[in-house]
Design an enzyme around this catalytic site. Structure first.
Site, PDB file in Angstrom:
ATOM      1  N   ASN A  43       0.833  -1.218   0.000  1.00  0.00           N
ATOM      2  CA  ASN A  43       0.000   0.000   0.000  1.00  0.00           C
ATOM      3  C   ASN A  43       0.866   1.265   0.000  1.00  0.00           C
ATOM      4  OD1 ASN A  43      -2.351   1.728   2.003  1.00  0.00           O
ATOM      5  ND2 ASN A  43      -2.776   0.940  -0.015  1.00  0.00           N
ATOM      6  N   ARG A  79       8.297   6.287  -2.573  1.00  0.00           N
ATOM      7  CA  ARG A  79       8.301   6.331  -1.114  1.00  0.00           C
ATOM      8  C   ARG A  79       8.902   5.064  -0.512  1.00  0.00           C
ATOM      9  NH1 ARG A  79       4.549   5.657   2.930  1.00  0.00           N
ATOM     10  NH2 ARG A  79       5.281   6.785   4.752  1.00  0.00           N
ATOM     11  N   ARG A 127       3.731  -0.219   8.879  1.00  0.00           N
ATOM     12  CA  ARG A 127       4.595  -1.321   8.471  1.00  0.00           C
ATOM     13  C   ARG A 127       5.709  -1.592   9.462  1.00  0.00           C
ATOM     14  NH1 ARG A 127       3.650   2.459   5.026  1.00  0.00           N
ATOM     15  NH2 ARG A 127       2.260   2.088   3.251  1.00  0.00           N
ATOM     16  N   LYS A 185       0.671 -11.426  -1.514  1.00  0.00           N
ATOM     17  CA  LYS A 185       1.428 -10.604  -2.450  1.00  0.00           C
ATOM     18  C   LYS A 185       2.888 -10.440  -2.029  1.00  0.00           C
ATOM     19  CE  LYS A 185       2.722  -7.171  -5.177  1.00  0.00           C
ATOM     20  NZ  LYS A 185       3.854  -6.647  -4.414  1.00  0.00           N
ATOM     21  N   PRO A 207       3.256 -12.268  -8.683  1.00  0.00           N
ATOM     22  CA  PRO A 207       2.709 -11.373  -7.651  1.00  0.00           C
ATOM     23  C   PRO A 207       1.615 -10.493  -8.252  1.00  0.00           C
ATOM     24  CG  PRO A 207       5.117 -11.304  -7.701  1.00  0.00           C
ATOM     25  CD  PRO A 207       4.671 -12.025  -8.939  1.00  0.00           C
ATOM     26  N   ASP A 232      -0.377  -7.382  -7.818  1.00  0.00           N
ATOM     27  CA  ASP A 232      -0.625  -6.082  -7.195  1.00  0.00           C
ATOM     28  C   ASP A 232      -1.714  -5.369  -8.000  1.00  0.00           C
ATOM     29  OD1 ASP A 232       0.938  -5.513  -9.475  1.00  0.00           O
ATOM     30  OD2 ASP A 232       1.327  -3.548  -8.654  1.00  0.00           O
TER      31      ASP A 232
END
Length: 262
Positions: free
Chosen positions: A111, A116, A161, A203, A220, A222
């Site tokens: 997310n 970033r 996280r 994921k 994966p 996403d």
DNA sequence: ACCCAGGCGACGA
DNA sequence: TCGTCGCATGGG
């Protein structure tokens, strides 16, 4: 090989560009510069010393130089749509990155935006890793990270996280999750094993399997891949990708990010 | 200002 | 086993 696309297509967050087609990066305890010229890759230690045999083997494995990509891409191109993805960013290779580096990187990725992610990874390494060369840090070891508290990670600005990073470190440091046991498991069981870590779902586990353990069939999924598969490959991965769906995924992912911006 | 990102865990149906 | 929601943060 397209080095720039390979290093910055969202599978790794540890490379910096020094000049055009000249890069520097650190993986595990190893640092190298790299450029490509006349169909050769040139790797050099930034401080001018020689590579050990271990490092040579490490980077060979890292860049998956054992895989014949030209041959593989010829197979991919037998499918028209997959061909378009390959030709929109040719020369990408799927890397095999160190296990703990990859686990931490993709926990951070969730997310989150790629720019970033790169920032948080950089702060994690420079705050808690080991300096190898100017601005080049290792990731912290599982043991070092496991000894920290959530508050210690505040400076990373990793948000929710941070607690996931600590649980990953604890389970790896204790041996509850280990690369050696993962290597013995099939894809499904290895995925299940990885999701024992708090904050690791399907994921993130799949990214570790593909980008670290070389499980080339893993795809994966996403948000970008969901869009691309829905719009371009509604019947699933084409047969031309058989056995290497994860590598095909990398081309589709890059294509989607360029072409499905809405 | 606002939207959303290489998702996940918690929770309710 | 599903769908939905909150989450921290900041780049675009």
């Amino acid at each position: 090989m397209n080095l720039s696309a390979t290093l910055f297509c969202g599978q790794s967050f540890v490379w910096d560009i020094l000049e055009e087609n000249y890069f520097i990066g650190t993986a595990a305890n190893f640092c190298t510069t790299i450029y490509e010229k006349d169909d050769f890759l040139f790797l050099e230690k930034p401080h001018g010393s020689y590579f050990t045999q271990e490092e040579i083997d490490f980077w060979w494995h890292y860049f998956a130089l054992d895989i014949d990509y030209p041959k593989l891409l010829e197979k991919f191109k037998k499918n028209k749509k997959l061909c378009a993805c390959v030709e929109s960013s040719p020369g990408i290779r799927v890397l095999r990155q160190p296990f703990f580096d990859t686990l931490l990187s993709f926990i951070i990725s969730q997310n989150n935006h790629i720019t970033r992610i790169t920032g948080i990874v950089k702060r994690l390494k420079s705050t808690f890793g080991t300096l190898l060369y100017e601005n080049q840090y290792t990731f912290p070891s599982p043991e070092k990270l496991a000894a920290l508290e959530v508050e210690d990670l505040a400076g990373l600005r990793a948000g929710f996280r941070a607690k996931y990073l600590l649980d990953a470190a604890k389970k790896v440091a204790s041996g509850e999750v280990s690369i050696s046991s993962l290597e013995k498991l099939n894809d499904d069981d290895a995925r299940k094993e990885l999701t024992k870590i708090f904050g690791v779902g399907t994921k993130v586990a799949d990214c570790v399997l593909l980008y670290s353990l070389g499980r080339n069939r893993i795809v994966p999924m996403d948000v970008w891949m969901k869009r691309a598969m829905g719009q371009v490959f509604p019947k699933g991965m084409p047969a031309a990708a058989k056995g290497y769906e994860g590598i095909a995924q990398q081309y589709i992912f890059c294509w989607a990010r360029e072409n499905l911006k809405d």
